[in-house]
Design an enzyme around this catalytic site. Structure first.
Site, short mmCIF file in Angstrom:
data_model
loop_
_atom_site.label_atom_id
_atom_site.label_comp_id
_atom_site.label_asym_id
_atom_site.label_seq_id
_atom_site.Cartn_x
_atom_site.Cartn_y
_atom_site.Cartn_z
N SER A 206 -19.23 -38.30 26.31
CA SER A 206 -19.37 -39.75 26.46
C SER A 206 -19.81 -40.03 27.89
O SER A 206 -19.61 -39.19 28.78
CB SER A 206 -18.03 -40.44 26.20
OG SER A 206 -18.11 -41.82 26.52
N TYR B 86 -8.58 -41.04 27.36
CA TYR B 86 -9.86 -40.83 26.68
C TYR B 86 -10.92 -40.32 27.67
O TYR B 86 -11.64 -39.36 27.39
CB TYR B 86 -10.32 -42.14 26.03
CG TYR B 86 -11.67 -42.06 25.37
CD1 TYR B 86 -11.84 -41.43 24.14
CD2 TYR B 86 -12.80 -42.63 25.97
CE1 TYR B 86 -13.09 -41.37 23.52
CE2 TYR B 86 -14.05 -42.57 25.36
CZ TYR B 86 -14.18 -41.94 24.14
OH TYR B 86 -15.42 -41.89 23.54
#
Ligand SMILES: NC(=O)c1ccc[n+]([C@@H]2O[C@H](COP(=O)([O-])OP(=O)(O)OC[C@H]3O[C@@H](n4cnc5c(N)ncnc54)[C@H](O)[C@@H]3O)[C@@H](O)[C@H]2O)c1
Length: 258
Positions: free
Chosen positions: A151, A164
């Protein structure tokens, strides 16, 4: 048909980006294993398997919790038993937290890292255990290929989701280490880093403020689609990309360049 006759596993393939990867891989000729803890897409709509088989593709759903080694082990063993080999492993499943550092509990940390870090480690390890036992297909340089979904978070901050962001930086590191360690064994390992992708899911990530902010940060005039990420994954999963390994390919409309 860049993946003709190839066997490809995609974890988290029931929903969003994983579903788009599975559908595109099948359209490129792959026999696809959709490995997930659920069969119905989080964003709603038709199951991945139904979409693929209606279009004439080949796919099978396997219920797999990637946080458990025994289940990841079974996933690869059953795939090889039925299809003879594993050509491509796409480690896509992930879990989100909800907190900045000071509010992140041990429980939230462990939940997020169990999927994003440990689950990806299990997926990479079990896939390579298999891949190093098989010869490259005729005309192909690689014994097998891994694509990890990272990401832009993990490279830049992940506001209110500390765990995360850390789990996603693990994906980038794992990709590099594996690429370096197993190139001699002809394993190709890359990552794809999505920016802001609209998967159809609801929630705070698509609140009007979040969308406005994402548009302001993204130079390209629209935000991302699951299919944008799938296209990059298929490229890295194919023989078009063999001298590319250890790369983390941004699919972010230029966010990180800006
Ligand atoms: N959507 C975005 O904007 C975006 C941006 C950057 C990165 N990503 C990354 O792309 C990937 C897919 O994102 P998405 O938005 O499609 O996610 P999603 O939450 O819509 O889908 C994730 C899928 O993973 C499955 N899953 C969760 N835990 C699992 C487990 N333990 N075992 C097996 N399957 C499990 C879920 O059931 C779900 O089907 C993730 O790695 C995510 O971090 C997404």
């Amino acid at each position: 048909m860049r993946l003709e006759d190839r066997t490809l596993i995609v974890t988290g393939g029931a929903s969003g980006i994983g579903k788009a990867i599975a559908v595109k891989a099948a359209a490129e000729g792959a026999s696809v294993i959709v490995a997930d803890i659920r069969e119905d897409p989080r964003e709603g709509g038709e199951n991945t398997i139904d979409v693929i088989t209606t279009a004439g593709g080949e796919a099978e759903f396997m219920p797999v919790d990637i946080t458990r080694w025994d289940e990841v082990d079974r996933m690869v063993s059953d795939t090889v038993l039925r299809r003879g080999r594993l050509d491509v492993m796409v480690n896509n499943a992930a879990a989100h937290g909800r907190s900045a550092l000071l509010d992140t509990t041990e429980e939230e940390w462990e939940e997020v890292m169990a999927v994003g870090a440990k689950g990806m480690f299990f997926g990479c390890k079990r896939a390579i255990q298999q891949m190093i036992t098989q010869d490259p297909r005729p005309g192909s340089e690689a014994r097998g290929r891994i694509v990890n979904i990272s990401s832009q978070h993990g490279m830049i901050g992940s506001p209110n989701d500390f765990a995360y962001g850390v789990s996603k930086s693990c994906a980038v590191y794992m990709t590099r280490q594996i690429a370096g360690d197993y190139a001699k064994d002809r394993i190709v390992c890359n990552a794809v880093a999505p920016g802001k992708i609209l998967t159809g899911k609801t929630g705070p990530a698509i609140s009007p403020n979040a969308i406005e902010y994402s548009h302001a940060r993204t130079p390209w005039p629209r935000l991302g689609r699951s299919e944008d990420v799938a296209a990059a994954v298929i490229f890295l999963a194919s023989d078009d990309a063999s001298y590319i390994t250890g790369e983390n390919l941004m699919v972010d409309g230029g966010w990180m360049a800006n």
